[in-house]
Design a protein around this motif. Structure first.
Motif, PDB file in Angstrom:
ATOM      1  N   GLU A   1       0.827  -1.208   0.000  1.00  0.00           N
ATOM      2  CA  GLU A   1       0.000   0.000   0.000  1.00  0.00           C
ATOM      3  C   GLU A   1       0.860   1.257   0.000  1.00  0.00           C
ATOM      4  OE1 GLU A   1      -3.584   2.258   0.202  1.00  0.00           O
ATOM      5  OE2 GLU A   1      -3.167   0.169  -0.300  1.00  0.00           O
ATOM      6  N   ALA A   2       1.909   1.262   0.819  1.00  0.00           N
ATOM      7  CA  ALA A   2       2.788   2.425   0.889  1.00  0.00           C
ATOM      8  C   ALA A   2       3.548   2.633  -0.419  1.00  0.00           C
ATOM      9  CB  ALA A   2       3.766   2.268   2.050  1.00  0.00           C
ATOM     10  N   MET A   3       4.035   1.549  -1.018  1.00  0.00           N
ATOM     11  CA  MET A   3       4.763   1.674  -2.280  1.00  0.00           C
ATOM     12  C   MET A   3       3.848   2.149  -3.397  1.00  0.00           C
ATOM     13  SD  MET A   3       7.893   1.082  -1.688  1.00  0.00           S
ATOM     14  CE  MET A   3       8.449   0.984  -3.382  1.00  0.00           C
ATOM     15  N   ARG A   4       2.614   1.654  -3.414  1.00  0.00           N
ATOM     16  CA  ARG A   4       1.670   2.127  -4.425  1.00  0.00           C
ATOM     17  C   ARG A   4       1.403   3.610  -4.265  1.00  0.00           C
ATOM     18  NH1 ARG A   4      -2.851   4.089  -4.815  1.00  0.00           N
ATOM     19  NH2 ARG A   4      -3.164   3.981  -2.576  1.00  0.00           N
ATOM     20  N   TRP A   5       1.253   4.035  -3.025  1.00  0.00           N
ATOM     21  CA  TRP A   5       0.988   5.453  -2.772  1.00  0.00           C
ATOM     22  C   TRP A   5       2.207   6.304  -3.118  1.00  0.00           C
ATOM     23  CZ3 TRP A   5       2.426   9.705   0.002  1.00  0.00           C
ATOM     24  CH2 TRP A   5       1.460  10.705   0.167  1.00  0.00           C
ATOM     25  N   MET A   6       3.419   5.791  -2.843  1.00  0.00           N
ATOM     26  CA  MET A   6       4.631   6.569  -3.071  1.00  0.00           C
ATOM     27  C   MET A   6       4.918   6.816  -4.543  1.00  0.00           C
ATOM     28  SD  MET A   6       6.395   7.628  -0.415  1.00  0.00           S
ATOM     29  CE  MET A   6       8.011   7.744  -1.144  1.00  0.00           C
ATOM     30  N   THR A   7       4.496   5.925  -5.417  1.00  0.00           N
ATOM     31  CA  THR A   7       4.792   6.106  -6.835  1.00  0.00           C
ATOM     32  C   THR A   7       3.943   7.193  -7.474  1.00  0.00           C
ATOM     33  OG1 THR A   7       3.231   4.338  -7.377  1.00  0.00           O
ATOM     34  CG2 THR A   7       5.546   3.724  -7.131  1.00  0.00           C
ATOM     35  N   GLY A   8       2.833   7.570  -6.874  1.00  0.00           N
ATOM     36  CA  GLY A   8       1.930   8.531  -7.485  1.00  0.00           C
ATOM     37  C   GLY A   8       1.036   7.848  -8.498  1.00  0.00           C
ATOM     38  N   SER A   9      -0.192   7.594  -8.138  1.00  0.00           N
ATOM     39  CA  SER A   9      -1.064   6.773  -8.979  1.00  0.00           C
ATOM     40  C   SER A   9      -2.504   7.250  -8.888  1.00  0.00           C
ATOM     41  CB  SER A   9      -0.967   5.304  -8.535  1.00  0.00           C
ATOM     42  OG  SER A   9      -1.889   4.506  -9.238  1.00  0.00           O
ATOM     43  N   LEU A  10      -3.246   6.986  -9.961  1.00  0.00           N
ATOM     44  CA  LEU A  10      -4.679   7.268 -10.002  1.00  0.00           C
ATOM     45  C   LEU A  10      -5.498   5.994  -9.993  1.00  0.00           C
ATOM     46  CD1 LEU A  10      -4.673  10.035 -12.784  1.00  0.00           C
ATOM     47  CD2 LEU A  10      -4.739  10.385 -10.318  1.00  0.00           C
ATOM     48  N   ASN A  11      -4.894   4.876  -9.645  1.00  0.00           N
ATOM     49  CA  ASN A  11      -5.560   3.582  -9.786  1.00  0.00           C
ATOM     50  C   ASN A  11      -6.729   3.409  -8.822  1.00  0.00           C
ATOM     51  OD1 ASN A  11      -3.894   2.778 -11.853  1.00  0.00           O
ATOM     52  ND2 ASN A  11      -2.420   1.796 -10.515  1.00  0.00           N
ATOM     53  N   SER A  12      -6.651   3.976  -7.643  1.00  0.00           N
ATOM     54  CA  SER A  12      -7.703   3.724  -6.642  1.00  0.00           C
ATOM     55  C   SER A  12      -8.493   4.983  -6.287  1.00  0.00           C
ATOM     56  CB  SER A  12      -7.075   3.151  -5.370  1.00  0.00           C
ATOM     57  OG  SER A  12      -6.127   4.056  -4.827  1.00  0.00           O
ATOM     58  N   VAL A  13      -8.551   5.939  -7.186  1.00  0.00           N
ATOM     59  CA  VAL A  13      -9.272   7.176  -6.887  1.00  0.00           C
ATOM     60  C   VAL A  13     -10.769   6.951  -7.050  1.00  0.00           C
ATOM     61  CG1 VAL A  13      -7.339   8.648  -7.538  1.00  0.00           C
ATOM     62  CG2 VAL A  13      -9.019   7.995  -9.269  1.00  0.00           C
ATOM     63  N   HIS A  14     -11.530   7.777  -6.338  1.00  0.00           N
ATOM     64  CA  HIS A  14     -12.998   7.716  -6.391  1.00  0.00           C
ATOM     65  C   HIS A  14     -13.537   9.107  -6.731  1.00  0.00           C
ATOM     66  CE1 HIS A  14     -12.833   3.697  -4.689  1.00  0.00           C
ATOM     67  NE2 HIS A  14     -12.034   4.167  -3.731  1.00  0.00           N
ATOM     68  N   LEU A  15     -14.759   9.107  -7.210  1.00  0.00           N
ATOM     69  CA  LEU A  15     -15.352  10.368  -7.637  1.00  0.00           C
ATOM     70  C   LEU A  15     -15.543  11.331  -6.473  1.00  0.00           C
ATOM     71  CD1 LEU A  15     -16.388  11.716 -10.211  1.00  0.00           C
ATOM     72  CD2 LEU A  15     -18.665  10.827  -9.683  1.00  0.00           C
ATOM     73  N   ASP A  16     -15.806  10.812  -5.269  1.00  0.00           N
ATOM     74  CA  ASP A  16     -16.030  11.705  -4.138  1.00  0.00           C
ATOM     75  C   ASP A  16     -14.741  12.399  -3.683  1.00  0.00           C
ATOM     76  OD1 ASP A  16     -14.787   9.470  -3.204  1.00  0.00           O
ATOM     77  OD2 ASP A  16     -16.237   9.019  -1.618  1.00  0.00           O
ATOM     78  N   GLN A  17     -13.582  11.927  -4.131  1.00  0.00           N
ATOM     79  CA  GLN A  17     -12.331  12.604  -3.788  1.00  0.00           C
ATOM     80  C   GLN A  17     -12.120  13.883  -4.594  1.00  0.00           C
ATOM     81  OE1 GLN A  17      -9.781   9.126  -4.571  1.00  0.00           O
ATOM     82  NE2 GLN A  17      -9.181   9.164  -2.417  1.00  0.00           N
ATOM     83  N   SER A  18     -12.891  14.069  -5.647  1.00  0.00           N
ATOM     84  CA  SER A  18     -12.728  15.273  -6.461  1.00  0.00           C
ATOM     85  C   SER A  18     -13.242  16.523  -5.755  1.00  0.00           C
ATOM     86  CB  SER A  18     -13.452  15.108  -7.799  1.00  0.00           C
ATOM     87  OG  SER A  18     -14.839  14.894  -7.587  1.00  0.00           O
TER      88      SER A  18
END
Length: 377
Positions: A222-239
């Motif tokens: 989870e930390a490595m995925r977050w550290m790379t900078g990714s849009l893979n797990s974004v949701h519409l409510d985060q906009s």
């Protein structure tokens, strides 16, 4: 016998030149007045021409951004035609297409545009304020502060989702204020702030590396995925939080646009123009750091977007006026197109941070080499 005096051609030319000089002196008041009338009109024409060029570039960037959003919504593993896209966005339920658009493609496109605008606007504000293209939030430690806080929350506190984003925002703001405080010596010197930020960034990267060595398997992923900078797990409510941050913190930065342009001329000139340097710098730092921290909290530290957006925007508008709005649009384009390239145009799927890192690293090396060459000469 009388002889008539003759004049040489050189004497005749001299007399003619003197006559023309006397006539020009006689006409000089009228010529001067005509030049005085023409100079303001010429300045106005040049100013209007530069404003038209700037508006044209901004319009082209806006068209490119809209085209990128449409491309992201229509293209992917399956093609969705424009009529279906419009129908789904209008609220119509289309089997298969509604889920793909509303749950997968639209959140990626919106978050990419909003996060890229936050990165670009915050980075350009820092670079303009400090008069140095290296003075980007992802170079002077602000993104590293948000990253260290998020990794600590994931690994040590076992947090997920919104709490991680909140901790990342607090970490980015805290590191920024620490850099500002450590750089204060009867005011904040630009070089001192940059060097302090680079030193703190190195310390924070070491802390992140240590935290990753202590992480169990699942938090490590989870930390490595977050550290790379990714849009893979974004949701519409985060906009919505990103949009609010862009409005609440971006508008004050645009208010400081004239002060930033004055600060580009140097501290003494800015003071002479009425800029309150310490208060203005503090306001710019808080607003710019808030933008970068909010974007980092949602997408992770997408590499080099804040670093590249300002110089690219300045090159596009030929340093014609404030760079803030064009930089926000360039940042949005970087993230949007970088994510599309990483997802669809490469042999394997890569996070957007990998693509932007590959693009930005050569520019950073070129910039450092150019500065070294200037210093050696």
């Amino acid at each position: 016998m009388t002889t008539t005096p003759t004049t040489s051609p050189r004497a005749t030319d001299t007399q003619a030149m003197s006559c023309r000089a006397m006539s020009s002196q006689a006409m000089s008041p009228r010529a001067t007045s005509s030049q005085a009338r023409s100079t303001p009109s010429t300045v106005r024409q040049l100013r209007r021409q530069r404003q038209r060029q700037r508006r044209r570039i901004i319009a082209l960037l806006l068209c490119a951004l809209l085209a990128g959003v449409c491309l992201t919504l229509m293209l992917g593993q399956s093609w969705i035609d424009p009529a279906t896209v419009i129908a789904v966005l209008s609220g119509e339920q289309v089997p298969g297409a509604s889920f793909t658009l509303m749950e997968l493609r639209l959140p990626r496109a919106l978050i990419a545009v909003l996060a890229g605008a936050c990165f670009g606007l915050g980075g350009a504000a820092f670079q303009t304020m400090l008069r140095n293209p290296l003075a980007s939030p992802d170079v002077i430690g602000i993104s590293a502060g948000a990253s260290a806080a998020a990794v600590f929350a994931i690994v040590m506190l076992s947090l997920r989702g919104a709490p991680v984003a909140l901790v990342a925002i607090v970490g980015g703001l805290g590191v920024a204020l620490l850099i500002y405080a450590l750089s204060w010596r009867r005011g904040v010197a630009d070089t001192r702030l940059i060097l302090t930020g680079i030193g703190l960034a190195a310390m924070l990267q070491s802390a992140i590396a240590y935290l990753l060595t202590q992480a169990p398997a699942w938090p490590l992923q989870e930390a490595m995925r977050w550290m790379t900078g990714s849009l893979n797990s974004v949701h519409l409510d985060q906009s919505l939080p990103l949009l609010l941050a862009l409005v609440v913190l971006g508008l004050p930065l645009l208010h400081f646009a004239r002060d930033l342009e004055a600060m580009r001329l140097g501290d003494d000139m800015a003071r002479g123009l009425g800029v309150r340097l310490s208060l203005t710098r503090l306001g710019i730092v808080v607003a710019a750091v808030g933008l970068v921290a909010f974007a980092t909290a949602v997408t992770g530290p997408i590499a080099f977007v804040a670093f590249l957006s300002g110089p690219v925007a300045a090159w596009l508008i030929r340093h014609n006026g404030s760079v803030l709005i064009p930089a926000a649009m360039v940042g949005a384009l970087f993230v949007l197109l970088g994510d599309f390239i990483g997802q669809h145009l490469l042999p394997a799927r890569y996070p957007v941070g990998v693509v932007t890192g590959v693009i930005g690293a050569p520019y950073l090396i070129t910039l450092v080499m150019r500065d070294n060459a200037r210093g050696s000469t």
